[in-house]
Design an enzyme around this catalytic site. Sequence first.
Site, mmCIF file in Angstrom:
data_model
loop_
_atom_site.group_PDB
_atom_site.id
_atom_site.type_symbol
_atom_site.label_atom_id
_atom_site.label_comp_id
_atom_site.label_asym_id
_atom_site.label_seq_id
_atom_site.Cartn_x
_atom_site.Cartn_y
_atom_site.Cartn_z
ATOM 1 C CD GLU A 246 -8.367 -21.882 8.512
ATOM 2 O OE1 GLU A 246 -8.728 -20.875 9.184
ATOM 3 O OE2 GLU A 246 -7.843 -21.786 7.543
ATOM 4 C CD GLU A 378 8.137 -22.540 7.655
ATOM 5 O OE1 GLU A 378 6.866 -22.076 7.293
ATOM 6 O OE2 GLU A 378 9.017 -22.865 6.789
#
Lengths: 391, 389
Positions: A246, A378
Amino acid sequence: MNLELSPAEQAFREQVRAFLRDNLTDELRRGQRETSSMYPEPETSGPWQQALQRQGWLVPLWPQEWAGTGWTAVQRFIFETECALAGAPLVHPMGVRLVGPVILRFGTEEQKRRYLPRILSGEDYWCQGFSEPGAGSDLASLKMRAVADGEDYVLNGSKIWTTHAHHANMMFALVRTSTEGKRQEGISFLLIDMNTPGIEVRPIATIGGDHDVNEVFFTDVRVPQANRIGAENAGWDCAKYLLEFERGAGIFSGRLRSQLKRVRDAIGELEASGVDVRGDGRLVARFGEVCADLDCFEMMELRIMGALQPGQSPGPVSSILKLRASRLKQAIAELGVEVLGGEALRWRRESAGGSVLPVLVPDYLNSRAYTIFGGAAEVQLGIIAKSVVGV
Amino acid sequence: MLLSLTELQEMIESSVLEFLANEYDFIKRARSLDADHGVAPQVWRAFAEMGWLGLPLPEADGGIGGRAMECGLLMRAFGRHLVVEPYLNAVLCGTRLIAEAGRAEQRAEWLPELVEGRRRVVLAHDERGVADPWAPRNARALEGGNGFRIAGAKSIVVGASGANAVLVSARTETGGVALFLVPLDAPGVTVEACRMLDGARAADLRFDDVQVDRSALLGEPADASGVLGRIIAEAIVSECWEACGAMKAALEQTAEYTQQRVQFGKSISSFQVVQHRLAEMAVCCEEALAACQLAALSIERDAASAVAAAAMAKSKVGRGARFVAQEAVQLHGAMGVSEELPIASYFRKLLAFAQRSGGTAWAGQRYGELMLLSDAWRDSRTLPSLARA
């Protein structure tokens, strides 16, 4: 270093272009161009998937015995770039790019024979049941239970942010089969028929006004244990492998450039209606910076992806690509809104009449999700700090 | 496609890095900072012995035949070690312009001594108030007698103090830009030496009706703007490589420092906010490298693309350089603003880079203009462009 194409690479590129000339219809191009959500609707992606399948180009990353192309990484870069720049629809990735490789790697022979041909033909349309309320970037905290009962599991719980669940007839999901030991060790990877009684799909309206994602509820849903990929409680390995695809297997630069084309086309449309966009030095400068960002991203992606051997994963550096691709997507979308100026106040018109202007605001709004899904920005920064910087 | 370095490129990079690691650490660098004109004689001699003073020249001229990538790799290593000697303006601009545009007798007179490091020629092009590196200059050259009279002023000419001659760009009466090889001791030339932000040396030059022979004109045709524009563009790309090396070194030193610096009972690198800032710096460094590689390879493929490649790289590397420099100082805490640690010198080097050649913001706007005008951006920037069907 050089960027010259060998005669074979050049011939391949010509072949891809000829294929696009012959198969990419205006209708398919328009479908992609007017998409403001992440993936085009099945009526756009489906026919294109079939055209690629007929050509034998649908699953470049699969082994050749399973319809893979055996392309080099540079060939794949050429193919993806040419398709994107020609305006070809994005193939829905859930089957061909995500669950397919997992079945190939961890599935039994019987599972391969059952599912892979249906992925290739497009008979099965897949969605991904990973996220749950409370389990996003911290995926291992997922709670949806699968309790063994005879030959089946009985599923109770819910999944959220499930892209295209309302189109899908199959879901691959991570479910909790044990609460003992480490959280990662009680998860199994399950294939679920969406027509099973007890499954309810509820749409979530997104900020851009599209219906892209859903919440999916499971109440006493019976799924055969035979639908499990890999061993019970070993689903985390499948998930990690899938996430590598992915995050790392995509080639984004061509897609991003085709997004920028929409912005440039919007400038053209606005100027045709008498607005002097290019007279605004700030916009010109911003356009230049976004172009420079995109050019460098393309070079970085080519250098990293193009140097891979078949089957090799780019490793943690793919987090840099994921982070930059998602921010660039946002920067391009933001530029689109800046170009619109006050026109951005006008919400979607029912009939766009081929205009690209109504797509830009929804596209910008939806683009905010890019630094959230697939591991939030993050999370990627944490990976980069540890693996690239070494702190 | 070849996505890794060639043998020659590997060799250049490793030999430059090895030399500088031994001879140009932060302490030894002081020799160059303190030397007359900011050039330590033994360092410049070593550059000559290693063949670097001829790097961009063809082998027939005593050079190595280095192209944009080879020059870039050398400059990246120079940036890493904060080299103050005026390599860019002397070799990549001065020597190279003589090699590419000079007449046979000019080449014969100058090139051997330039390559051997016995003389230096730098380009005097920048003027106060003219940001655009490619815009025509205000300095004038009036034809008369047996030659030209040059009048004008050049600002912060890197490496001019201590050079033997400068290549002065000036507008001629026909409207073109010509280059003149002018010795610095010619009557009417005033040299006011100055120190630069990054420790290098430069000079402000004034030309008060400086009379030069026709033979001072570089090359035959009076208009040198084509070759000058291209070499300025390539020099900008080279300075981006240099900044790229300084950025990477600043990142590495900052990462190391945050691992040693203890606050609240643990090393500050264990705080997530610090990790994320280091990661953002690392991303900037990777992107800057990609910008430099793309620019160099584009120029090698198509010299006509040099101006666009330079504007692209300058915009990208300039923005990244500012970010990395500021974060490096911030993460060093108070030590970051002291001269004691190298990080202050990296900061000044990167600021100097950002301010040069028109500046970062200007480059972005220039690239935007070029791209909107040409629509070249619609195609892939890495795959060779093909006429679209």
